[in-house]
Design a protein around this motif. Structure first.
Motif, PDB file in Angstrom:
ATOM      1  N   ALA A   1       0.826  -1.206   0.000  1.00 24.34           N
ATOM      2  CA  ALA A   1       0.000   0.000   0.000  1.00 24.34           C
ATOM      3  C   ALA A   1       0.859   1.255   0.000  1.00 24.34           C
ATOM      4  CB  ALA A   1      -0.940  -0.005   1.209  1.00 24.34           C
ATOM      5  N   GLY A   2       1.961   1.235   0.765  1.00 30.66           N
ATOM      6  CA  GLY A   2       2.840   2.402   0.774  1.00 30.66           C
ATOM      7  C   GLY A   2       3.520   2.628  -0.565  1.00 30.66           C
ATOM      8  N   ALA A   3       3.915   1.542  -1.228  1.00 31.32           N
ATOM      9  CA  ALA A   3       4.563   1.678  -2.542  1.00 31.32           C
ATOM     10  C   ALA A   3       3.595   2.230  -3.579  1.00 31.32           C
ATOM     11  CB  ALA A   3       5.118   0.329  -2.988  1.00 31.32           C
ATOM     12  N   THR A   4       2.360   1.756  -3.580  1.00 28.00           N
ATOM     13  CA  THR A   4       1.382   2.282  -4.535  1.00 28.00           C
ATOM     14  C   THR A   4       1.040   3.739  -4.233  1.00 28.00           C
ATOM     15  OG1 THR A   4      -0.383   1.344  -3.160  1.00 28.00           O
ATOM     16  CG2 THR A   4       0.370   0.050  -5.045  1.00 28.00           C
ATOM     17  N   GLY A   5       1.050   4.116  -2.956  1.00 25.69           N
ATOM     18  CA  GLY A   5       0.816   5.514  -2.622  1.00 25.69           C
ATOM     19  C   GLY A   5       1.925   6.417  -3.142  1.00 25.69           C
ATOM     20  N   ALA A   6       3.177   5.934  -3.076  1.00 27.60           N
ATOM     21  CA  ALA A   6       4.295   6.727  -3.586  1.00 27.60           C
ATOM     22  C   ALA A   6       4.291   6.795  -5.108  1.00 27.60           C
ATOM     23  CB  ALA A   6       5.610   6.136  -3.091  1.00 27.60           C
ATOM     24  N   LEU A   7       3.731   5.789  -5.763  1.00 29.61           N
ATOM     25  CA  LEU A   7       3.713   5.733  -7.228  1.00 29.61           C
ATOM     26  C   LEU A   7       2.340   6.094  -7.797  1.00 29.61           C
ATOM     27  CD1 LEU A   7       5.733   2.425  -7.740  1.00 29.61           C
ATOM     28  CD2 LEU A   7       6.577   4.770  -7.918  1.00 29.61           C
ATOM     29  N   ARG A   8       1.624   6.931  -7.103  1.00 28.69           N
ATOM     30  CA  ARG A   8       0.267   7.256  -7.538  1.00 28.69           C
ATOM     31  C   ARG A   8       0.259   7.941  -8.896  1.00 28.69           C
ATOM     32  NH1 ARG A   8      -4.262  10.659  -4.072  1.00 28.69           N
ATOM     33  NH2 ARG A   8      -5.940  10.513  -5.618  1.00 28.69           N
ATOM     34  N   ARG A   9       1.207   8.816  -9.166  1.00 29.36           N
ATOM     35  CA  ARG A   9       1.226   9.523 -10.448  1.00 29.36           C
ATOM     36  C   ARG A   9       1.436   8.582 -11.620  1.00 29.36           C
ATOM     37  NH1 ARG A   9       4.836  14.991  -9.198  1.00 29.36           N
ATOM     38  NH2 ARG A   9       3.461  15.833  -7.558  1.00 29.36           N
ATOM     39  N   VAL A  10       2.114   7.476 -11.389  1.00 31.95           N
ATOM     40  CA  VAL A  10       2.352   6.517 -12.477  1.00 31.95           C
ATOM     41  C   VAL A  10       1.053   5.819 -12.856  1.00 31.95           C
ATOM     42  CG1 VAL A  10       3.658   4.464 -13.144  1.00 31.95           C
ATOM     43  CG2 VAL A  10       4.725   6.215 -11.702  1.00 31.95           C
ATOM     44  N   PHE A  11       0.192   5.540 -11.860  1.00 35.62           N
ATOM     45  CA  PHE A  11      -1.045   4.806 -12.126  1.00 35.62           C
ATOM     46  C   PHE A  11      -2.202   5.710 -12.519  1.00 35.62           C
ATOM     47  CE2 PHE A  11       1.397   1.920  -9.532  1.00 35.62           C
ATOM     48  CZ  PHE A  11       1.073   0.666 -10.012  1.00 35.62           C
TER      49      PHE A  11
ATOM     50  N   ARG B   1      -7.515   4.791 -17.178  1.00 33.71           N
ATOM     51  CA  ARG B   1      -8.574   4.220 -16.345  1.00 33.71           C
ATOM     52  C   ARG B   1      -8.192   2.855 -15.791  1.00 33.71           C
ATOM     53  NH1 ARG B   1     -14.390   5.529 -19.314  1.00 33.71           N
ATOM     54  NH2 ARG B   1     -14.277   7.810 -19.092  1.00 33.71           N
ATOM     55  N   ARG B   2      -7.611   2.017 -16.633  1.00 32.83           N
ATOM     56  CA  ARG B   2      -7.258   0.676 -16.179  1.00 32.83           C
ATOM     57  C   ARG B   2      -6.241   0.736 -15.056  1.00 32.83           C
ATOM     58  NH1 ARG B   2      -6.678  -2.737 -21.890  1.00 32.83           N
ATOM     59  NH2 ARG B   2      -8.854  -2.449 -22.573  1.00 32.83           N
ATOM     60  N   THR B   3      -5.228   1.544 -15.216  1.00 32.71           N
ATOM     61  CA  THR B   3      -4.220   1.645 -14.169  1.00 32.71           C
ATOM     62  C   THR B   3      -4.774   2.331 -12.928  1.00 32.71           C
ATOM     63  OG1 THR B   3      -3.435   3.698 -15.215  1.00 32.71           O
ATOM     64  CG2 THR B   3      -2.301   1.649 -15.798  1.00 32.71           C
ATOM     65  N   ALA B   4      -5.750   3.234 -13.099  1.00 32.47           N
ATOM     66  CA  ALA B   4      -6.361   3.877 -11.939  1.00 32.47           C
ATOM     67  C   ALA B   4      -7.126   2.862 -11.104  1.00 32.47           C
ATOM     68  CB  ALA B   4      -7.282   5.014 -12.387  1.00 32.47           C
ATOM     69  N   HIS B   5      -7.881   1.963 -11.755  1.00 29.29           N
ATOM     70  CA  HIS B   5      -8.597   0.917 -11.029  1.00 29.29           C
ATOM     71  C   HIS B   5      -7.605  -0.041 -10.361  1.00 29.29           C
ATOM     72  CE1 HIS B   5     -12.545   2.149 -12.274  1.00 29.29           C
ATOM     73  NE2 HIS B   5     -12.258   2.029 -13.565  1.00 29.29           N
ATOM     74  N   LEU B   6      -6.520  -0.334 -11.043  1.00 25.76           N
ATOM     75  CA  LEU B   6      -5.496  -1.202 -10.445  1.00 25.76           C
ATOM     76  C   LEU B   6      -4.877  -0.541  -9.228  1.00 25.76           C
ATOM     77  CD1 LEU B   6      -3.738  -3.755 -10.559  1.00 25.76           C
ATOM     78  CD2 LEU B   6      -2.207  -2.537 -12.133  1.00 25.76           C
TER      79      LEU B   6
ATOM     80  N   HIS C   1      -3.921  -0.195  -3.526  1.00 35.31           N
ATOM     81  CA  HIS C   1      -3.826   0.703  -2.368  1.00 35.31           C
ATOM     82  C   HIS C   1      -4.814   0.316  -1.271  1.00 35.31           C
ATOM     83  CE1 HIS C   1      -2.087   4.241  -0.599  1.00 35.31           C
ATOM     84  NE2 HIS C   1      -3.283   4.751  -0.333  1.00 35.31           N
ATOM     85  N   ALA C   2      -5.909  -0.354  -1.664  1.00 37.12           N
ATOM     86  CA  ALA C   2      -6.887  -0.804  -0.668  1.00 37.12           C
ATOM     87  C   ALA C   2      -6.370  -1.961   0.171  1.00 37.12           C
ATOM     88  CB  ALA C   2      -8.193  -1.206  -1.363  1.00 37.12           C
ATOM     89  N   CYS C   3      -5.178  -2.462  -0.124  1.00 41.45           N
ATOM     90  CA  CYS C   3      -4.584  -3.511   0.712  1.00 41.45           C
ATOM     91  C   CYS C   3      -4.319  -3.021   2.129  1.00 41.45           C
ATOM     92  CB  CYS C   3      -3.281  -4.007   0.095  1.00 41.45           C
ATOM     93  SG  CYS C   3      -3.483  -4.928  -1.436  1.00 41.45           S
TER      94      CYS C   3
END
Length: 233
Positions: free
Chosen positions: A101-111, A115-120, A125-127
């Motif tokens: 969850a912390g890694a996805t929060g730091a890489l939010r701009r990449v996702f 739309r597909r990457t936003a849902h991913l 991040h919901a982990c």
């Protein structure tokens, strides 16, 4: 110092993770919070997340240094699914989910580009939610019997997340989109779906549109008009 961190490292990790989850839920509110307040809530969310990861690394390092856990225990459920091994496995699972969850929060701009990457990104991040649940069970059952103040901290953590979740559910319920219009109900030009005139639209006199007496007359063809003019001569 090692003894203090050994006793309180896990509690501080759970408290920081609880604050992260609660502020993450509050940061999505658009009814009570202003844009500036949401930015502040997001900043607190990131700060508490960094603190939770720091306390997590401290907790794991002290447990390994004091020979209370082996490095292999970092693999979830490597010691079994039941008993003490299962409880330690819950802690390892919570640690892995927190890091994800912390890694996805730091890489939010990449996702956030598609739309597909936003849902991913939202799914990954919901982990943090299952990580919080696993950490709560791990802290209450694994190791020695918790002190009364530790149990009180866990109860406050549970109440904080529950309140934040209720507020978010109420916000989602209030922002339900308006249902479709009944069939056969016309919509006046220049008005919004709610019946309020749209910005910049001209309102007819007396608030009513002008009605035509009949269908529009078709324009006479050019050759017919020329022939009529020739016969008149």
């Amino acid at each position: 110092m090692n003894r203090f961190l050994d006793h309180t490292g896990g509690v501080l990790t759970l408290v920081s993770l609880t604050a992260t989850v609660a502020w993450g839920l509050l940061a999505t509110d658009r009814l009570l919070l202003t844009p500036r307040a949401r930015l502040l809530a997001q900043a607190v969310h990131r700060a508490t997340a960094a603190g939770a990861l720091g306390f997590l690394l401290t907790h794991i390092g002290v447990k390994v240094a004091e020979n209370h856990a082996s490095p292999g225990a970092l693999l979830p459920f490597s010691a079994g699914l039941r008993g003490q091994g299962g409880l330690i496995g819950l802690g390892a699972l919570a640690a892995c989910l927190m890091v994800l969850a912390g890694a996805t929060g730091a890489l939010r701009r990449v996702f956030a580009g598609k739309r597909r990457t936003a849902h991913l990104w939202r799914a990954l991040h919901a982990c943090a939610y299952p990580a919080w649940c696993a950490a709560l069970l791990h802290g209450l059952k694994a190791g020695r019997t918790p002190s009364p103040w530790v149990t009180a901290c866990y109860a406050l953590c549970l109440a904080a997340v529950a309140c934040a979740l209720v507020l978010r559910l109420l916000r989602a319920r209030r922002t339900v989109p308006e249902g479709p219009r009944p069939s056969g109900t016309p919509r006046t030009a220049g008005t919004a779906p709610s019946g309020v005139p749209a910005p910049g639209a001209r309102t007819p006199r007396h608030g009513l549109p002008r009605a035509r007496s009949g269908p529009p007359r078709p324009a006479a063809p050019a050759h017919a008009a020329h022939g009529a003019t020739g016969r008149a001569r």
